[in-house]
Design a protein around this motif. Structure first.
Motif, mmCIF file in Angstrom:
data_model
loop_
_atom_site.group_PDB
_atom_site.id
_atom_site.type_symbol
_atom_site.label_atom_id
_atom_site.label_comp_id
_atom_site.label_asym_id
_atom_site.label_seq_id
_atom_site.Cartn_x
_atom_site.Cartn_y
_atom_site.Cartn_z
ATOM 1 N N SER A 1 0.857 -1.190 0.000
ATOM 2 C CA SER A 1 0.000 0.000 0.000
ATOM 3 C C SER A 1 0.893 1.240 0.000
ATOM 4 N N SER A 2 1.789 1.271 -0.932
ATOM 5 C CA SER A 2 2.771 2.355 -0.952
ATOM 6 C C SER A 2 2.291 3.535 -1.785
ATOM 7 N N CYS A 3 3.070 4.588 -1.736
ATOM 8 C CA CYS A 3 2.797 5.782 -2.541
ATOM 9 C C CYS A 3 3.310 5.610 -3.963
ATOM 10 N N ASN A 4 3.927 4.478 -4.249
ATOM 11 C CA ASN A 4 4.533 4.110 -5.527
ATOM 12 C C ASN A 4 5.935 4.667 -5.718
ATOM 13 N N GLY A 5 6.451 5.426 -4.758
ATOM 14 C CA GLY A 5 7.829 5.905 -4.861
ATOM 15 C C GLY A 5 8.818 4.755 -4.885
ATOM 16 N N CYS A 6 8.657 3.802 -3.974
ATOM 17 C CA CYS A 6 9.556 2.640 -3.930
ATOM 18 C C CYS A 6 9.348 1.748 -5.144
ATOM 19 N N ASP A 7 8.108 1.655 -5.614
ATOM 20 C CA ASP A 7 7.839 0.823 -6.791
ATOM 21 C C ASP A 7 8.540 1.371 -8.021
ATOM 22 N N ILE A 8 8.560 2.684 -8.150
ATOM 23 C CA ILE A 8 9.260 3.306 -9.274
ATOM 24 C C ILE A 8 10.749 2.995 -9.184
ATOM 25 N N GLU A 9 11.293 3.029 -7.967
ATOM 26 C CA GLU A 9 12.715 2.723 -7.795
ATOM 27 C C GLU A 9 12.995 1.242 -8.045
ATOM 28 N N VAL A 10 12.076 0.346 -7.650
ATOM 29 C CA VAL A 10 12.238 -1.079 -7.943
ATOM 30 C C VAL A 10 12.238 -1.286 -9.458
ATOM 31 N N ALA B 1 13.102 0.906 -11.650
ATOM 32 C CA ALA B 1 14.352 1.475 -12.149
ATOM 33 C C ALA B 1 15.484 0.455 -12.058
ATOM 34 N N CYS B 2 15.416 -0.415 -11.051
ATOM 35 C CA CYS B 2 16.454 -1.447 -10.882
ATOM 36 C C CYS B 2 16.472 -2.436 -12.035
ATOM 37 N N THR B 3 15.371 -2.569 -12.743
ATOM 38 C CA THR B 3 15.303 -3.523 -13.854
ATOM 39 C C THR B 3 15.714 -2.909 -15.189
ATOM 40 N N THR B 4 15.944 -1.612 -15.221
ATOM 41 C CA THR B 4 16.339 -0.949 -16.463
ATOM 42 C C THR B 4 17.829 -1.170 -16.731
ATOM 43 N N PRO B 5 18.278 -0.906 -17.941
ATOM 44 C CA PRO B 5 19.701 -1.095 -18.254
ATOM 45 C C PRO B 5 20.644 -0.236 -17.407
ATOM 46 N N VAL B 6 20.157 0.871 -16.841
ATOM 47 C CA VAL B 6 21.027 1.721 -16.025
ATOM 48 C C VAL B 6 21.511 0.960 -14.793
ATOM 49 N N TYR B 7 20.614 0.264 -14.104
ATOM 50 C CA TYR B 7 20.958 -0.456 -12.873
ATOM 51 C C TYR B 7 21.060 -1.968 -13.085
ATOM 52 N N ASP B 8 20.230 -2.540 -13.927
ATOM 53 C CA ASP B 8 20.287 -3.937 -14.358
ATOM 54 C C ASP B 8 20.505 -4.932 -13.212
ATOM 55 N N VAL B 9 19.514 -5.032 -12.334
ATOM 56 C CA VAL B 9 19.602 -5.943 -11.189
ATOM 57 C C VAL B 9 19.753 -7.396 -11.633
ATOM 58 N N GLU B 10 19.322 -7.715 -12.838
ATOM 59 C CA GLU B 10 19.411 -9.098 -13.311
ATOM 60 C C GLU B 10 20.859 -9.557 -13.499
ATOM 61 N N ARG B 11 21.801 -8.633 -13.568
ATOM 62 C CA ARG B 11 23.209 -9.028 -13.695
ATOM 63 C C ARG B 11 23.701 -9.744 -12.445
ATOM 64 N N PHE B 12 22.937 -9.623 -11.343
ATOM 65 C CA PHE B 12 23.290 -10.315 -10.099
ATOM 66 C C PHE B 12 22.615 -11.678 -9.994
ATOM 67 N N GLY B 13 21.974 -12.109 -11.058
ATOM 68 C CA GLY B 13 21.457 -13.463 -11.114
ATOM 69 C C GLY B 13 20.012 -13.649 -10.739
ATOM 70 N N PRO C 1 17.674 3.013 -5.778
ATOM 71 C CA PRO C 1 17.988 1.785 -6.521
ATOM 72 C C PRO C 1 19.255 1.088 -6.025
ATOM 73 N N GLU C 2 20.273 1.860 -5.669
ATOM 74 C CA GLU C 2 21.505 1.251 -5.166
ATOM 75 C C GLU C 2 21.251 0.476 -3.878
ATOM 76 N N SER C 3 20.408 1.020 -3.007
ATOM 77 C CA SER C 3 20.062 0.330 -1.754
ATOM 78 C C SER C 3 19.235 -0.919 -2.023
ATOM 79 N N ILE C 4 18.308 -0.805 -2.959
ATOM 80 C CA ILE C 4 17.465 -1.956 -3.315
ATOM 81 C C ILE C 4 18.334 -3.069 -3.887
ATOM 82 N N ILE C 5 19.256 -2.712 -4.782
ATOM 83 C CA ILE C 5 20.143 -3.709 -5.372
ATOM 84 C C ILE C 5 21.008 -4.359 -4.294
#
Length: 146
Positions: free
Chosen positions: A16-25, A27-39, A119-123
């Motif tokens: 039940s968030s304000c969507n601020g964290c969801d936007i950052e999550v 962002a983690c999936t975009t090529p800029v942060y690419d969380v998938e590179r961590f498996g 995003p850095e903290s989420i990653i």
């Protein structure tokens, strides 16, 4: 037998968030942060998920949904609470309908504070979650062999 694979699957749920964290999550999936590179691989099915990433506080409407998602996930599993709301209820915790953070209904393994969490903290939290998942998977496999 415990499923052990090289890429833990991640399920994201917005409580039940304000969507601020969801936007950052996201962002983690975009090529800029690419969380998938961590498996990790994103999934929408709790029965395939290994890591449960939750944003937002818990209220009476989503409490049963969060419990159901958690219960549908196979063992071993890791829960990551992202954002102040998921960690403690955040600025909404005094509201009549907010019960608190995710740990009011399910056990949380890793807390990623912030409003909104960067995003850095989420990653960093996801990387810790992957390591914890591997530990839990190895422990479960060892217990099943014994």
């Amino acid at each position: 037998m415990a499923k052990i694979h090289k890429s833990p699957w991640l399920l994201h749920y917005d409580g039940s968030s304000c969507n601020g964290c969801d936007i950052e999550v996201l962002a983690c999936t975009t090529p800029v942060y690419d969380v998938e590179r961590f498996g990790v691989i994103n999934t929408g099915n709790p029965m395939h998920a290994d890591i449960f990433l939750i944003t937002g506080g818990i209220n009476s409407q989503n409490e049963s949904v969060v419990k159901q998602i958690y219960e549908q996930m196979p063992q071993p599993k890791v829960v990551i609470a992202v954002g102040t709301c998921a960690c403690t209820g955040g600025i909404f915790k005094e509201c009549y309908n907010i019960k608190g953070g995710a740990d009011t209904v399910i056990p949380v393994d890793i807390y990623v504070p912030g409003c909104a969490a960067r995003p850095e903290s989420i990653i960093d939290g996801v990387v810790k979650g992957v390591a914890l998942f591997k530990e839990k998977a190895e422990a479960l496999a060892a217990s099943q062999r014994a």
